[in-house]
Scaffold this active site. Structure first.
Site, PDB file in Angstrom:
ATOM      1  N   ASN A 270      66.796  42.527  24.610  1.00 21.82           N
ATOM      2  CA  ASN A 270      67.690  41.382  24.422  1.00 21.82           C
ATOM      3  C   ASN A 270      67.923  40.771  25.795  1.00 21.82           C
ATOM      4  OD1 ASN A 270      69.596  43.465  25.347  1.00 21.82           O
ATOM      5  ND2 ASN A 270      71.190  42.035  24.728  1.00 21.82           N
TER       6      ASN A 270
ATOM      7  N   HIS B 185      63.740  34.326  31.028  1.00 19.92           N
ATOM      8  CA  HIS B 185      63.569  35.711  30.589  1.00 19.92           C
ATOM      9  C   HIS B 185      63.320  36.643  31.766  1.00 19.92           C
ATOM     10  CE1 HIS B 185      63.394  34.950  26.237  1.00 19.92           C
ATOM     11  NE2 HIS B 185      62.928  33.781  26.598  1.00 19.92           N
TER      12      HIS B 185
END
Length: 187
Positions: free
Chosen positions: A32, A43
């Site tokens: 996550n 990310h």
């Protein structure tokens, strides 16, 4: 990259857009987003995370990319998503139900995008999301349609058991399988 405690707190629960395209060779799947990822929108943005150096060392990218360059990944045949979309300070803040629901949603995403491989970066996350208690690092027996699954070591700096070199070797096995039509990986 200094963020205030208020900025990090505001990032809690935020979702980060996937980096995807149809027909990818590998769709990498983190556990996550971290709060740092949620603040930046990139990310694996936490400075101690080894994803980007491992991705390059394994041969997925021709040079070391910064998290802000994540948009270049589809040109190399790879993308990024997460098992659970909700950003947290630590993965242990997630519930087993969130992982199972994330696995269900991930299966739908894979059905739409149809990557050759889904690479889950965290074998424990894979086990929980897909109900496979005995999964180990490497290619899995389970598929999602025609998409094969590979469980990878989590590149978090907290995962001290795996060095960058050892992770790059495992990620490199996946790269060889994903980019070599004739490859038949073994676990």
């Amino acid at each position: 990259m200094g963020f205030t405690p208020e900025e990090l707190q505001a990032a809690r629960g935020r979702h980060v857009p996937d980096v995807t395209a149809p027909g990818l060779r590998v769709l990498f799947c983190g556990i996550n987003p971290s709060l740092m990822t949620a603040v930046t929108g990139h990310h694996f943005a936490r400075p101690g995370n080894r994803f980007w150096p491992v991705l390059h060392a394994a041969g997925f990218t021709p040079r070391l990319l910064a998290p802000a360059e994540q948009g270049e990944l589809p040109a190399f045949g790879v993308g990024i998503t997460n098992v659970v979309a909700r950003a947290t300070a630590r993965a242990d803040e997630l519930t087993a139900e969130e992982f199972r629901e994330g696995g269900r949603l991930l299966a739908g995403k894979v059905a739409r995008l149809r990557p050759r491989w889904l690479a889950v970066a965290g074998v424990t996350a894979y086990r929980t999301a897909f109900g496979d208690r005995h999964a180990a690092i490497g290619p899995q027996e389970r598929t999602l349609g025609t998409t094969r699954i590979w469980a990878l070591p989590n590149p978090s700096g907290l995962n001290a058991r795996w060095t960058v070199a050892a992770m790059a070797e495992e990620y490199g096995r996946l790269r060889a399988a994903a980019f070599d039509e004739e490859a038949t990986p073994t676990g």
